[in-house]
Design an enzyme around this catalytic site. Structure first.
Site, short mmCIF file in Angstrom:
data_model
loop_
_atom_site.label_atom_id
_atom_site.label_comp_id
_atom_site.label_asym_id
_atom_site.label_seq_id
_atom_site.Cartn_x
_atom_site.Cartn_y
_atom_site.Cartn_z
N TRP A 103 0.83 -1.21 0.00
CA TRP A 103 0.00 0.00 0.00
C TRP A 103 0.86 1.26 0.00
O TRP A 103 0.53 2.24 -0.65
CB TRP A 103 -0.97 0.00 1.19
CG TRP A 103 -1.95 -1.13 1.08
CD1 TRP A 103 -2.07 -2.21 1.90
CD2 TRP A 103 -2.94 -1.32 0.05
NE1 TRP A 103 -3.05 -3.06 1.46
CE2 TRP A 103 -3.60 -2.54 0.33
CE3 TRP A 103 -3.32 -0.59 -1.07
CZ2 TRP A 103 -4.63 -3.03 -0.48
CZ3 TRP A 103 -4.35 -1.08 -1.89
CH2 TRP A 103 -4.99 -2.27 -1.59
N ASP A 172 -1.50 6.65 6.54
CA ASP A 172 -2.57 5.77 6.06
C ASP A 172 -2.81 4.77 7.19
O ASP A 172 -2.02 3.85 7.41
CB ASP A 172 -2.11 5.05 4.78
CG ASP A 172 -3.09 3.97 4.33
OD1 ASP A 172 -4.13 3.77 4.99
OD2 ASP A 172 -2.81 3.31 3.32
N LYS A 196 -12.51 -1.75 7.62
CA LYS A 196 -11.86 -2.70 8.54
C LYS A 196 -12.33 -2.41 9.97
O LYS A 196 -13.12 -3.15 10.52
CB LYS A 196 -10.35 -2.61 8.39
CG LYS A 196 -9.92 -3.00 6.96
CD LYS A 196 -8.62 -2.40 6.61
CE LYS A 196 -8.34 -2.36 5.12
NZ LYS A 196 -8.41 -3.61 4.40
C1 LIG Z 1 -3.27 -0.07 4.56
C2 LIG Z 1 -4.20 0.05 3.39
N1 LIG Z 1 -4.17 1.17 2.66
C3 LIG Z 1 -4.98 1.34 1.60
C4 LIG Z 1 -5.88 0.36 1.22
C5 LIG Z 1 -6.76 0.58 0.03
O1 LIG Z 1 -8.00 0.91 0.47
P1 LIG Z 1 -9.26 1.13 -0.49
O2 LIG Z 1 -9.62 -0.20 -1.01
O3 LIG Z 1 -10.27 1.74 0.43
O4 LIG Z 1 -8.85 2.06 -1.58
C6 LIG Z 1 -5.97 -0.82 1.97
C7 LIG Z 1 -6.96 -1.86 1.61
O5 LIG Z 1 -7.01 -2.94 2.12
C8 LIG Z 1 -5.10 -0.97 3.08
O6 LIG Z 1 -5.14 -2.09 3.81
#
Ligand SMILES: Cc1ncc(COP(=O)(O)O)c(C=O)c1O
Length: 360
Positions: A103, A172, A196
């Site tokens: 991520w 994030d 989550k």
């Molecule tokens: C740490 C983290 N950041 C970003 C995301 C991406 O999130 P989204 O699917 O809401 O764009 C996730 C998705 O699991 C994640 O675990």
């Protein structure tokens, strides 16, 4: 009621039963209004009262000071990957990223479109199984970005990284928000996809210091400027009403559980128990380094891909769902978010022991 099973999914993930029950009632009628939560106008009195209560609960439970905006946006955390640099990174500036997983790789990839980027540290050399202790920053970063919990690789920061004096820290926190108390003042922006620890997919929480909201260029598309959402209470367009409603219920549930600190104690106990079982197992092994182990996503393997697959199927038969690891790492992943019950951890450990006695 239909029998509920243990859901180890990494997200969308298990939500507290009392929240789901209350939401079920509200689908037909929000309070005594005779209109369901999905059917209320976002501009109407009933929803505005839900919104105001949700914001107030976030401030109280999350200890979010008044000089921070609380925004409910759409497009997932992935939209924040580009919205942040779009608003906060000028072409001639450099943003620093702590690259600790897939991520954060995606986040820095988007920032490259807007300005310079610098990798302050990375754990890619060992497939992201640890949080690097040494970081090297650029001279004056526009901001420093990190991912507090690496959902896929099962590692987590338990302290904010120290950053150069005056550099805004952006986090994030999609997969560990509200799992332990945070000192919001240390951050410039915290964002999280809701799916989550906060509620249903489709809403992204953004907590942003007010002075940063005004920093962005004014010629960006209206919907992509933080100021648009800040000056319209997240209702410039039709906001994700159901998501905001459920997030409010979740935060109320957190308050009733004794607050975020009480959840931290429980989360620690759940994760510690599972890691202890993994450490004493003759078959299973945790993949993250000890000092970097996530409390939210416990990743583990048997060492044999085929056996991993067999265990996932074995566990499914016992009502333990969602244990398959992310496709990029394989193995198993047990996601133990706030709403995941301690009994589910016991059931997993029991299944691991039974499987081990047949295969080790
Ligand atoms: C740490 C983290 N950041 C970003 C995301 C991406 O999130 P989204 O699917 O809401 O764009 C996730 C998705 O699991 C994640 O675990």
């Amino acid at each position: 009621m239909v029998k509920r099973i243990y859901n180890f999914s990494s997200g969308p993930a298990v939500l507290p039963l009392p929240v789901l029950e209350e939401a079920r009632e509200a689908l037909l009628s929000l309070g005594e209004t005779g209109i369901g939560i999905l059917e209320h106008s976002h501009r109407g009195k009933a929803f505005l009262s839900v919104y105001n209560e949700t914001v107030a609960l976030f401030r109280e439970v999350g200890r979010i000071p008044d000089d921070y905006e609380i925004l409910f946006l759409q497009g997932g955390a992935s939209t924040q990957f580009f919205m942040l640099p779009m608003n906060l990174l000028a072409k001639d500036q450099t943003a620093d990223y702590l690259v600790t997983g897939a991520w954060s790789e995606k986040a820095i990839g988007e920032a490259k479109r807007y300005g310079n980027t610098h990798v302050a540290c990375t754990s890619k050399d060992r497939n992201f199984c640890y949080i690097p202790k040494t970081r090297t920053y650029s001279p004056r970063p526009a901001y420093v970005h990190f991912t507090s919990n690496n959902t896929i690789f099962g590692t987590e920061f338990f302290e904010e990284p120290a950053v150069p004096e005056g550099s805004p820290l952006i986090c994030d926190a999609s997969s560990d928000i509200f799992s332990r108390p945070l000192d919001i003042k240390r951050y410039a922006v915290i964002y999280a996809g809701a799916q989550k620890n906060l509620g249903p997919a489709g809403t992204t929480l953004v907590i942003i210091r007010k002075d940063l909201v005004e920093r962005a260029p004014k010629d960006l598309p209206t919907m992509l400027q933080y100021r648009t959402h800040a000056s319209n209470e997240s209702m410039y367009n039709t906001c994700p009403t159901f998501g905001i409603y459920v997030m409010g219920l979740i935060v109320k549930w957190i308050k009733n559980q004794g607050g975020i600190a009480a959840l931290e104690t429980r989360n620690k106990a759940k994760a510690d128990k599972l890691y202890a079982a993994l450490d004493s197992s003759r078959l299973f092994k945790a993949t993250a380094d000890r000092d970097s182990r996530s409390r939210m996503n416990v990743t583990f393997v048997t060492g044999k891909e085929e056996l991993d697959g067999e265990f996932v199927k074995f566990a499914e038969k016992q009502g333990l769902d969602g244990l398959k690891g992310h496709r990029s790492v394989g193995g198993m992943r047990a996601s133990l978010y706030n709403a995941f019950p301690a009994e589910g951890v016991d059931a997993l450990i029991d299944a691991m022991k039974r499987f081990e006695s047949q295969h080790a």
